[in-house]
Scaffold this active site. Structure first.
Site, PDB file in Angstrom:
ATOM      1  N   ASN A 130      35.871  64.238  76.230  1.00  0.00           N
ATOM      2  CA  ASN A 130      36.121  63.979  77.553  1.00  0.00           C
ATOM      3  C   ASN A 130      36.289  62.621  77.467  1.00  0.00           C
ATOM      4  OD1 ASN A 130      36.528  65.234  79.995  1.00  0.00           O
ATOM      5  ND2 ASN A 130      34.969  63.954  80.885  1.00  0.00           N
ATOM      6  N   ALA A 131      35.214  61.627  77.893  1.00  0.00           N
ATOM      7  CA  ALA A 131      34.897  60.346  77.824  1.00  0.00           C
ATOM      8  C   ALA A 131      36.027  59.636  78.642  1.00  0.00           C
ATOM      9  CB  ALA A 131      34.967  59.870  76.531  1.00  0.00           C
ATOM     10  N   ASN A 189      31.272  69.235  73.613  1.00  0.00           N
ATOM     11  CA  ASN A 189      31.086  68.107  74.813  1.00  0.00           C
ATOM     12  C   ASN A 189      31.004  69.010  75.965  1.00  0.00           C
ATOM     13  OD1 ASN A 189      30.497  65.052  75.585  1.00  0.00           O
ATOM     14  ND2 ASN A 189      32.044  66.207  77.417  1.00  0.00           N
ATOM     15  N   GLU A 190      29.987  69.235  76.794  1.00  0.00           N
ATOM     16  CA  GLU A 190      29.795  69.949  78.124  1.00  0.00           C
ATOM     17  C   GLU A 190      30.709  71.173  78.088  1.00  0.00           C
ATOM     18  OE1 GLU A 190      30.825  67.159  81.108  1.00  0.00           O
ATOM     19  OE2 GLU A 190      28.650  66.124  81.165  1.00  0.00           O
ATOM     20  N   GLU A 278      23.236  62.849  78.310  1.00  0.00           N
ATOM     21  CA  GLU A 278      24.038  61.555  78.969  1.00  0.00           C
ATOM     22  C   GLU A 278      23.350  61.583  80.246  1.00  0.00           C
ATOM     23  OE1 GLU A 278      28.200  62.485  79.590  1.00  0.00           O
ATOM     24  OE2 GLU A 278      28.466  63.227  77.469  1.00  0.00           O
TER      25      GLU A 278
END
Ligand code: GAL
Length: 952
Positions: A130-131, A189-190, A278
């Site tokens: 993502n990011a 990620n998520e 996070e």
């Protein structure tokens, strides 16, 4: 000898095959091997409990490995004992089978640095991250791979295994279990929507097969029904949670207060520590408010209330603060719908590596969290009851030591009232009435029943910064808000001798309790000796004076430093404290060091010191002098876009003839014109269409998908017909079958029946959508033209397409896949320092719509031993219609979007910037109006310190 030759041949073969070799040999980490374990309370290393306090850092957002060290040293100096690191697949891989881990992509070097600095690493290699980066970290070539990304589909599986085949061996050899720094490994990620448990399971099988033996984690998002991988198929060992309680509402930093909840990290498994994977430490600038507003939104007040609440209410012992340092989405790194070039993030460390008041707050909390060991093992406990219900308390206690941690804040978390009250507190040393005050948005963690070195802390209404044995005594630093009263009670077997060395502190002794009462102001110093304990120097500061301290753990014991902008490391050699520190201004420097230390040197230069009544060394440091940067003059200019002219030779361009696409999104017209389908993934793309008019054509209807803020420009037979905004996506949400539509009327006579006509279209590709929804619909959205037809005629158009030179076969592997696109000047190397621009015109005149380049050089010789972060500044008032690609020495350091983004300053990181030499600046201006001259830009120093790290 034989071995060397084999390696050489392997290297050559890899180069011939078009790939860049993964470093074949790398020295294993030097440190001893350790065992990593965990239970419901915390991670352990060789059985010792660890409170893992990490900040997130993206190496790919700082294309200067020497500066990684600067950032990592700043992260460490803030009290973090680790970093969380995303690894970006697309950043390393321009093409299936081709991977690069050299230069700015040398993650082995990055991990070695973390080992040298003694920072733990949570490795987060996705494959999806993502990011807010292009494709969410997935390589753009994956858009052509059949099978849903982030699923167990065979096509995707083969692709991601290739990434991990290359990356995992690097991570594996840097694990704590092999003497390295990597203490945990985060998969995916998520991963919550459209999940495929088989994929999660296989991903972990792959990771284990690659030699990863540290705990595997995951970062769950958003609660609700989304999968969190705490049980069942695909479960991970330590499931974590992402929390962004402040949302991304940067335009309203003063009024926004926890719209996304209290931010208390949930426990997801009974047998694993609570992991705040996070935790919000900044924000993306979704509404273009500018990052200073995002910094305010997530400033010290927010950090105090939300972070401390989380520590006490959740009992988490693993933390990842997102971001510690955001950096720059240079080149085509941004995921365009959420961010622009800067990824400053309003973080504690700014994009230009400056330290902020958020950094101070991190230091206060981080020093505490990593000093007070009983915090690594706590259970919920009965909280002392406040006399005033406007004050709220919560508590945890360590079952082995009885140490209590009490959160004190407002009952109404949004309240800004000033409330003074008393806590009825039963500590392990007795029952006490403890005065407390909560003024404004504030929260404190108070400690009782704590063995602080050789001392016994009964309770304190001040907070603990840190403490350490230094020079034969305990030195402790406590703090509180400026002007607030504080009390501290310590236990002794007989009355100790109390000497107040500085400040106003009253003391009294009764029944074994030494009670100190004071008002927090400046820095008070109290020396306590006797009473059956080792001596103690207690330093009682305000929040601000506490944040001036640096704790440096050296091989020769702990040192406390005060008065420098930063303290990076220290050693005690032959009676001298050798300190590596940054100095921002002239003033006092004070060092609390072992007795043997009598002298001080900073950055190798001696500093004259005397001994203070507190036993510390005190001297004066001189700040840096001002640095003047050169004006940018002597520009040369060249108009390009020959592609717009009908006679341009496009015969070597790729024919766009495909009738099927790798994207699940079908085009409005055929042939498929998506740039990815022809191997052009990043930056601008040119299209040339050829048709034979019937004479009845009235207009040209186009669709282009560029990502947010993208435009496209259109010419027919060399005549500029205008521009339109590109779309963000077709189909999906919201349904848009006609994205980025532009209708361009053909002026009478422009095309003639039977005479071949040419369409030229320049389409910006602002970067690729992410894949948060794991459904391909977002990620596999096309870029480039989505539809093309002529109104009034059915004349077929034949198309050719050209993007970055070489497409997936990079012309410039050093700067990598995200550096350049398909502008003529980029293909011809106009951005490169070695390009000879002598024939370019010296006079700048308004240029026609299209693309114009401006180049100049400047020499720098920044003072040695200084750190001077430099930015390129555009005027406050932007020219609409002007979009500027900025190349420094060939590196695309950003895209200035005029009035389409709030960004004015573009970071020119040292290393890319020659700090002692000649620099070439090239600006490629895409102008939709055709009235612009060269942008007026200047070099500005974003800060000056003596110190820094050497940068090559
Ligand atoms: C999280 C995500 C991160 C980043 C962050 C917002 O949901 O895991 O990669 O996108 O949001 O900046």
């Amino acid at each position: 000898m034989h071995r060397t030759r084999t390696l050489l041949i392997a290297l050559l073969l890899a180069l011939v095959a078009g790939g860049v070799a993964t470093p074949v040999v790398a020295a294993p980490p030097a440190g001893p091997r350790h065992e990593v374990g965990y239970d419901r309370h915390s991670l352990t290393v060789d059985g010792r409990r660890i409170l893992l306090w990490t900040g997130e850092f993206h190496y790919f957002r700082l294309p200067s490995p020497d500066l990684w060290r600067d950032v990592l040293e700043k992260v460490k100096a803030a009290g973090f004992n680790g970093v969380s690191l995303y690894f970006h697949w697309g950043y390393h891989s321009p093409k299936p089978g081709v991977y690069d881990f050299t230069g700015v992509r040398d993650v082995d070097r990055l991990l070695r640095m973390t080992e040298e600095l003694g920072l733990y690493v949570v490795a987060r290699p996705g494959p999806y991250i993502n990011a807010e980066t292009t494709g969410g970290g997935l390589p753009a070539w994956l858009k052509q791979v059949p099978g849903r990304a982030r699923s167990s589909d065979p096509g995707y599986t083969a692709a991601y295994r290739e990434w991990l085949d290359h990356l995992d061996p690097i991570i594996a050899r840097h694990q704590v279990t092999r003497g390295g720094s990597v203490i945990a490994y985060n998969v995916e990620n998520e991963y919550g929507a459209n999940v495929d448990p088989l994929y999660m399971e296989q991903l972990q099988e792959k990771v284990r097969a690659d030699g990863i033996d540290v705990p595997v984690t995951h970062n769950n998002c958003c609660g609700g029904d989304l999968a969190n991988w705490s049980s069942g198929q695909g479960a991970v060992q330590i499931p974590g949670v992402d929390d962004y309680p402040q949302s991304f509402d940067c335009p309203h930093p003063d009024t926004t207060w926890g719209p996304w909840g209290a931010g208390v990290t949930r426990r997801l498994r009974d047998d694993a520590p609570v992991y705040a994977a996070e935790y919000q430490a900044g924000a993306i600038d979704l509404a273009d408010a500018g990052y200073e507003k995002c910094r305010q939104l997530t400033g010290p007040d927010y950090m105090k209330v939300f972070y401390k609440t989380n520590v006490v209410a959740s009992g988490a012992t693993m933390f990842g603060y997102y971001m510690a340092y955001g950096g720059t989405s240079w080149g085509w790194l941004p995921q365009p719908n959420d961010v622009y070039t800067s990824y400053d993030y309003g973080a504690a460390i700014t994009e230009t590596r400056g330290l902020t008041t958020k950094y101070d707050e991190f230091k206060r909390q981080g020093y505490f969290a990593t000093t007070v060991a009983p915090l690594t093992k706590t259970d919920p406990a009965a909280a002392p009851v406040p006399a005033d219900p406007a004050v709220h308390t919560a508590a945890r206690a360590n079952p082995d030591t009885g140490t209590q941690f009490v959160l004190v804040g407002h009952t109404d978390r949004a309240s800004a009232a000033d409330v003074t009250t008393t806590l009825d507190w039963s500590t392990s040393d007795g029952r006490y009435q403890v005065p407390v005050r909560v003024d404004g948005r504030d929260a404190k963690i108070l400690v009782a029943g704590y063995d602080l070195g050789g001392q016994r802390l009964v309770w304190s209404s001040s907070e603990i910064l840190t403490h350490a044995p230094i020079g034969g005594r305990d030195v402790a630093v406590f703090h509180g808000r400026d002007g607030e009263d504080g009390s501290t009670v310590l236990r002794y077997s007989s009355p100790p001798t109390v000497r107040v060395l500085e400040g106003a502190v009253r003391s009294s002794f009764a029944s074994g309790d030494l009670r100190l009462d004071y008002r927090h102001s400046g820095l008070a110093r109290v020396s306590i000796t006797g009473g059956g304990r080792p001596p103690l120097l207690l330093l009682l500061g305000t929040d601000e004076t506490a944040a001036q301290f640096w704790r440096v753990d050296t091989g020769d014991g702990t040192i406390l430093v005060r008065g420098t902008e930063l303290a990076r490391s220290a050693r005690v050699l032959g009676g001298t404290v050798q300190l590596r520190a940054d100095v921002a201004e002239t003033g006092d420097v004070e060092v609390f060091a072992p007795d043997s230390a009598r002298r001080l040197a900073i950055g190798g230069s001696p500093v004259r010191v005397g001994r203070t009544p507190s036993g510390s060394l005190l001297g004066k440091v001189t700040g840096p002098h001002a640095v003047v940067l050169p004006a940018l003059t002597d520009w040369r200019h060249r108009v390009e876009a020959p592609e717009a002219a009908p006679g341009f030779d496009d015969s070597r361009w790729t024919k766009a003839e495909r009738t099927t696409t790798g994207s699940p999104i079908k085009p409005r017209t055929l042939p498929v014109l998506y740039s990815d389908d022809y191997g052009f993934h990043h930056g601008n793309v040119w299209y040339r269409g050829h048709f034979t008019p019937t004479g009845s054509e009235t207009s040209l209807a186009l669709n282009a998908i560029t990502g947010k803020r993208g435009v496209y420009l259109v010419w027919v037979n060399g005549r500029y017909l205008g521009s339109a905004n590109g779309g963000v996506q077709a189909d999906s949400e919201p349904v848009n079958p006609d994205p980025g539509r532009g209708d361009f009327a053909l002026p009478p006579g422009l095309v003639k029946p039977g005479e071949p006509a040419t369409i030229s279209v320049l389409v910006e590709n602002m970067g690729h959508n992410d894949d948060w929804t794991a459904d391909d619909v977002r990620f596999k959205q096309p870029r480039g033209l989505f539809g093309a037809s002529l109104a009034g005629s059915g004349a077929p158009i034949s198309w050719r397409v050209q993007g970055a030179a070489g497409g997936e076969d990079l012309a410039d592997p050093v700067r990598g896949p995200l550096n350049t696109g398909g502008l003529y000047g980029e293909r011809a190397g106009w951005h490169l320092p070695e390009y000879a621009d002598r024939t370019w015109q010296r006079a700048d005149v308004p240029s026609p719509p299209g693309v114009t380049w401006h180049r100049t050089t400047f020499r720098l010789d920044l003072p040695r031993g200084y750190d001077v972060p430099v930015v390129l500044r555009f005027p406050a008032t932007a020219r609409p219609g002007q979009r500027v690609l900025i190349f420094l020495n060939g590196w695309n350091v950003g895209q200035h979007l005029g009035d389409q983004s709030p960004q004015r300053d573009y970071s020119l990181p040292g290393g890319v910037l020659a700090e002692h030499g000649t620099n070439t600046l090239a600006l490629a201006v895409i102008d939709t109006d055709g009235t612009a001259t060269a942008p007026v830009v200047s070099l500005v120093a974003a800060g000056v310190v003596r110190g820094g790290v050497p940068v090559r």
